[in-house]
Design a protein around this motif. Structure first.
Motif, PDB file in Angstrom:
ATOM      1  N   VAL A 153       0.849  -1.199   0.000  1.00 39.01           N
ATOM      2  CA  VAL A 153       0.000   0.000   0.000  1.00 39.01           C
ATOM      3  C   VAL A 153       0.878   1.240   0.000  1.00 39.01           C
ATOM      4  N   GLU A 186      -9.352   6.762  -3.072  1.00 40.27           N
ATOM      5  CA  GLU A 186      -9.441   8.044  -2.397  1.00 40.27           C
ATOM      6  C   GLU A 186      -8.663   7.977  -1.083  1.00 40.27           C
ATOM      7  N   GLU A 283      -9.263  -1.655   5.003  1.00 41.06           N
ATOM      8  CA  GLU A 283      -8.904  -3.015   4.566  1.00 41.06           C
ATOM      9  C   GLU A 283      -9.560  -4.015   5.491  1.00 41.06           C
TER      10      GLU A 283
HETATM   11  P1  AMP Z   1      -3.992  -1.365   4.390  1.00 41.50           P
HETATM   12  O1  AMP Z   1      -2.984  -2.492   4.372  1.00 41.50           O
HETATM   13  O2  AMP Z   1      -4.922  -1.350   3.228  1.00 41.50           O
HETATM   14  O3  AMP Z   1      -4.637  -1.137   5.739  1.00 41.50           O
HETATM   15  O4  AMP Z   1      -3.087  -0.072   4.281  1.00 41.50           O
HETATM   16  C1  AMP Z   1      -2.024   0.173   5.168  1.00 41.50           C
HETATM   17  C2  AMP Z   1      -2.142   1.559   5.713  1.00 41.50           C
HETATM   18  O5  AMP Z   1      -2.201   2.506   4.651  1.00 41.50           O
HETATM   19  C3  AMP Z   1      -3.417   1.807   6.506  1.00 41.50           C
HETATM   20  O6  AMP Z   1      -3.314   1.363   7.811  1.00 41.50           O
HETATM   21  C4  AMP Z   1      -3.537   3.290   6.392  1.00 41.50           C
HETATM   22  O7  AMP Z   1      -2.677   3.943   7.308  1.00 41.50           O
HETATM   23  C5  AMP Z   1      -3.063   3.558   5.006  1.00 41.50           C
HETATM   24  N1  AMP Z   1      -4.210   3.601   4.074  1.00 41.50           N
HETATM   25  C6  AMP Z   1      -4.756   2.563   3.397  1.00 41.50           C
HETATM   26  N2  AMP Z   1      -5.793   2.961   2.659  1.00 41.50           N
HETATM   27  C7  AMP Z   1      -5.934   4.278   2.866  1.00 41.50           C
HETATM   28  C8  AMP Z   1      -6.853   5.282   2.393  1.00 41.50           C
HETATM   29  N3  AMP Z   1      -7.813   4.991   1.518  1.00 41.50           N
HETATM   30  N4  AMP Z   1      -6.689   6.535   2.841  1.00 41.50           N
HETATM   31  C9  AMP Z   1      -5.700   6.856   3.704  1.00 41.50           C
HETATM   32  N5  AMP Z   1      -4.819   5.970   4.187  1.00 41.50           N
HETATM   33  C10 AMP Z   1      -4.920   4.694   3.782  1.00 41.50           C
END
Ligand code: AMP
Ligand code: GLY
Length: 431
Positions: A153, A186, A283
């Motif tokens: 990410v 977004e 997520e």
């Molecule tokens: P994830 O593995 O999808 O949780 O992404 C890892 C980290 O990226 C998350 O804990 C957030 O800090 C950040 N993140 C993921 N998606 C978003 C989003 N749509 N907007 C802002 N921060 C995000």
């Protein structure tokens, strides 16, 4: 009964620590475990993704319950394999674990069942992804579809950064097949919370709320990590908000999966952004959070084993779970250089001094005994990026923070780094 915990992180040490307290358990194994689990369980030298070896071991030892920590074996179908062979195992089957294994799949289910999440586009061609970025502008978030060990990410502050992320994922194939598709979404603003729930496919019981600290440095600076510390409860998650998350996110998601023919059993972890417009999903994960599990399990008063059994048997009930009303804080001690390249093999000093502290547990993550494999247990040395999770209970988050950092002060190893501000975000809610 005989229980096997699969995995080797702080999460698995916390699971083993909690399971070992169950009067129902007379033998506990951990595969492969770490120097911390070795004190509670028999460590067996199979990696979490050696499914065949794990199956053979569990069959031979007549394991009554297997608890799977990490996502990779879940996504590879360890639960299906064990069940087909008549073994009881806690976790979602492969088709259900796709909620973590494919961000595209999770996003499609969320869209279909009206679950609040960031607006997104899904692409299998880099040129289309780049066109979308140009249309939407920055900041914007680029995510590889598949498992990427927490690195897939990229929260891009500029369009150039986002385009570079697409190239890294789709053209340079940084994460291999995990990058055949991307989700571009977004960028949401707000405070993040980890909502970790149990479900048997029908009933849903959220565990105590928690908040992780993903960035490596204080004040959320630097790159993302697996998590540098966590606390529970997360005061941003009021009872009312937890109810809203249950009704708007967890229930329709589990019900939606059921409509798709998928009975989701195990841990359902929603990473949620609490935005001005309400909670939105960042997520879904198919497993316990690490390090969130350390403070959460420190606060769980009930026996965890009957809870796992209830999930497997479709008899989950929130009356099974009782909480300590105190707060818990976990400070991760990481190797120098983490989350990038880091040294291993450094002796860990001071662990015995923390044994004397009340309401403090030092969970091990990347540790092993020096010269592991020999019959003599040597010193504890570092063996991974995140090394220890120093976890303390306190009357308030403030007290828990102070106690955890006092324990941190007793421990040292070469290159040790940690954040000084774990839990600080919660203090604005305490007076
Ligand atoms: P994830 O593995 O999808 O949780 O992404 C890892 C980290 O990226 C998350 O804990 C957030 O800090 C950040 N993140 C993921 N998606 C978003 C989003 N749509 N907007 C802002 N921060 C995000
Ligand atoms: N601490 C974040 C995670 O387990 O994914």
């Amino acid at each position: 009964m005989k229980v096997l915990v699969v995995g080797s992180g702080g999460r698995e040490h916390a699971l083993a620590w909690k399971i070992a307290q169950s009067p129902l358990v007379d033998k506990l194994y951990c595969a492969p475990g770490n120097a911390g689990t070795a004190a509670l369980a028999g460590n067996v030298p199979f990696k979490a993704d050696d499914l065949k070896d794990l199956l053979e071991f569990a069959g031979e030892k007549k394991i009554d319950l297997t608890v799977v920590g990490p996502e990779a074996p879940l996504c590879a179908g360890i639960v299906d394999l064990f069940e087909e062979n008549g073994l009881r195992v806690f976790g979602p089957r492969r088709a259900a674990a796709r909620i973590e294994g494919s961000k595209v799949f999770a996003k499609e289910i969320m869209a279909k069942y009206g679950i609040p999440t960031a607006q997104a586009g899904i692409f299998d061609r880099a040129s289309d992804a780049v066109a979308y970025i140009n249309e939407m502008g920055a900041p914007i978030v680029v995510k590889a579809d598949g498992l990427a060990a927490g690195k897939g990410v990229i929260v891009a502050q500029t369009k150039n950064e986002a385009v570079a992320a697409v190239k890294l994922i789709m053209e340079k194939k940084e994460f291999g097949a995990a990058g055949e598709k991307v989700v571009i979404e977004e960028c949401l603003a707000g405070e993040e919370a980890s909502i970790i729930a149990l479900t048997d496919g029908r009933s849903i019981v959220p565990l105590a709320s928690a908040q992780d600290h993903k960035r490596i440095f204080d004040r959320d600076a630097g790159p993302n990590t697996g998590g540098m510390g966590a606390y529970s409860p997360a005061p941003v998650v009021t009872d009312r908000l937890m109810e809203q998350i249950t009704v708007e996110i967890l229930k329709p998601f589990v019900a939606g999966l059921r409509q798709e023919g998928i009975v989701y059993k195990g841990v359902l972890y929603a990473g949620v952004m609490v935005t001005k417009a309400g909670p939105k999903v960042l997520e879904f994960n198919a497993r316990f959070g690490d390090p969130e599990t350390q403070p959460i399990l420190m606060r769980m008063k009930s026996d965890l084993v009957p809870i796992f059994e209830a999930v497997i048997d479709g008899k989950l009930d929130d009356r099974l779970i009782e909480w300590d009303r105190r707060a818990a804080v976990c400070v991760v001690l990481a190797a120098g250089g983490y989350p990038g390249k880091h040294e291993t093999g450094a002796p860990v000093e001071g662990l015995e001094r923390t044994d004397q502290l009340d309401d403090v547990v030092v969970f091990h993550a990347g540790t092993k005994f020096e010269g592991q494999g020999s019959r003599v247990k040597g010193r504890v040395v570092t063996a991974g990026g995140r090394v220890l999770g120093v976890t303390a209970l306190g009357e308030t988050i403030k007290f828990a923070i102070d106690k955890a950092y006092r324990a941190v002060g007793l421990i040292s190893f070469k290159g040790m780094q940690y954040r000084r501000d774990i839990g600080k975000k919660a203090l604005k809610y305490e007076r």
